[in-house]
Design a protein around this motif. Structure first.
Motif: not given
Length: 363
Positions: A67-80
C-alpha cells in the motif's frame, strides 16, 4: 481463425487479459508448495499481481502490491515468509491489514486510499490451487470447471511429489495463444521432437478419447511400440506398477492457463502460463512423480534415476517448442492480416479459438 495481428497487437492482449484472465478463475500453483505456514506462491498477469499464502489454518489470496510505495510484497515465484514489504518493512497481518507500529505509520495510513491489501477468492481442486480477482463474478471453481472438477481432483490423487525443487521458469518471446496452440496438437511431434518424443513412440497416431467442455480440453495421444520402448519396458518393468496406467501421452488444457500431461502414467508435467506482452509469455513448469505400488528398494532407486532422466528430456521438449514458437511470432509480424491454417489434427485449436471468440470481439 483470427488474423495474425491479434497475436501482436497490444490492445488485443489487453482485451484478452480483461475478458479472460482477470474475469474468472486461473491456476496459481500446486498445493504441494503451500504445505507449511507462511509458504506462498505469487502470480502476475496483466493488472493482476497476487500471492496465495498458507496462514496456518487456511489459504488466502491477496494483492502482492504494498500500500505504501507499491513494491512487491513477496518477490520471486514461491517461498516462505511473513507478509513484509522489503522496501520499508511494512508488515501485514493475515487479514491484509498493515500492522501499525508507530505514529508515523498511522499518519501515513490516513492518507492511503486503501486501508488493507485487497483480498481475492482462492479455492482448491485436489492439489490444484486457483484464484479469482473478479468480485462481480460469483461463479464457483466447481461451476467454472464443470465436469473437469472431479476429473482434476482424481488426477491429482495420483501425484506423489514434485521432482524439480524450484519451479522452472521459461520466457517465450511469443504470444500466449501460440503456447496454447502448440500443446493442443501432436501433429508437430514427429518433426520437432525427433530425438525426444519419437523414440519413445509419441507422434504419428491420431488422438483418442477427446473430451471438451467450456474451454477445458483433454485428449490421449496413443504411444506406438518402438524398439526403444520395448527395450525400456524390459529393463524397467517396475514402470508398470504406476497407479495411473495408460498407453498414451495424455494431455489436459484447463482454460485459460493450466497445462497437464502424463506420459504413460510415469511422469506428470504441470505448466502454467502468464502473458506479459503480445510477444512475451512466461511458462512455469513443475514435474511430478506419480504414485506406484509394490516397489522394492532397488526399484525405488531406479525410479528416482528414471524420473530425473525424464525431467531432463521433458525440459528439452519445452526448449524445442520454444525455438519454433519464437520464430513463428516474428513471422506473424510480417504477415499481419493473414491467418494460420489449421488442419484435421488441429481440431482442439479450433475449439480453443471458438471459445475465445465467444469472449473477445476480435476485429
Amino acid at each position: 481463425m483470427i488474423k495474425n495481428i491479434n497475436y501482436t497487437d497490444e490492445n488485443v492482449l489487453n482485451q484478452e487479459l480483461d475478458g479472460i484472465f482477470h474475469k474468472s478463475w486461473f491456476f496459481v500453483g500446486l498445493s504441494d508448495k503451500l504445505q507449511n505456514k507462511n509458504d506462498y506462491i505469487t502470480y502476475r498477469c496483466g493488472s493482476v499481481s497476487v500471492f496465495v499464502q498458507n496462514f496456518g489454518e487456511q489459504l488466502k489470496c491477496f494483492s502482492n502490491i504494498c500500500l505504501h510505495r507499491f513494491n512487491n510484497i513477496h518477490k520471486g515465484n514461491e517461498g516462505n515468509g511473513h507478509v513484509i514489504c522489503s522496501y520499508h518493512n511494512w508488515v501485514y497481518d493475515d487479514n491484509g491489514n498493515p500492522m501499525v507500529r508507530s505514529a508515523c505509520l498511522k499518519e501515513e495510513l490516513t492518507s492511503c486510499s486503501r486501508s488493507k491489501l485487497e483480498q481475492h477468492e482462492v479455492e482448491i481442486c485436489g492439489r490444484f490451487v486457483f484464484a479469482k480477482v473478479n468480485k462481480k463474478d460469483s461463479v464457483s471453481l466447481k461451476e467454472f470447471l464443470g465436469t473437469f472438477y472431479d476429473k482434476l481432483f482424481e488426477l491429482s490423487s495420483f501425484f506423489q511429489e514434485i521432482i524439480n525443487h524450484e519451479t522452472i521458469v521459461l520466457n517465450h518471446k511469443a504470444n500466449w495463444k501460440l503456447l496454447v496452440e502448440n500443446v493442443l496438437e501432436c501433429y508437430h511431434c514427429s518433426s520437432v521432437h525427433k530425438e525426444t518424443l519419437v523414440p519413445i513412440g509419441i507422434g504419428g497416431k491420431k488422438p483418442e478419447n477427446h473430451f471438451y467442455e467450456n474451454g477445458h480440453d483433454k485428449v490421449d495421444y496413443p504411444i506406438r511400440t518402438t524398439a526403444l520402448q520395448t527395450e525400456r519396458e524390459a529393463k524397467l518393468s517396475f514402470l508398470t506398477k504406476t497407479e495411473y496406467s495408460h498407453k498414451s501421452l495424455q494431455h489436459w488444457y484447463i482454460f485459460p492457463n493450466l497445462f497437464i500431461s502424463s506420459t504413460a502414467g510415469n511422469l506428470f508435467y504441470v505448466g502454467k502460463l502468464s502473458p506479459e506482452k503480445p510477444n512475451l509469455t512466461n511458462l512455469y513448469a513443475e514435474f511430478v512423480k506419480p504414485t506406484y505400488t509394490g516397489l522394492t528398494k532397488k526399484e525405488g532407486m531406479l525410479l528416482n534415476a528414471y524420473a530425473q532422466a525424464s525431467l531432463d528430456s521433458s525440459k528439452r521438449v519445452i526448449f524445442e517448442d520454444r525455438d519454433i514458437l519464437e520464430v513463428i511470432q516474428k513471422n506473424l509480424s510480417i504477415i499481419l492480416n493473414d491467418k494460420q491454417i489449421f488442419g484435421e489434427e488441429e481440431f482442439r485449436i479450433e475449439a480453443f479459438h471458438q471459445n475465445i471468440k465467444n469472449i473477445i470481439n476480435y476485429k
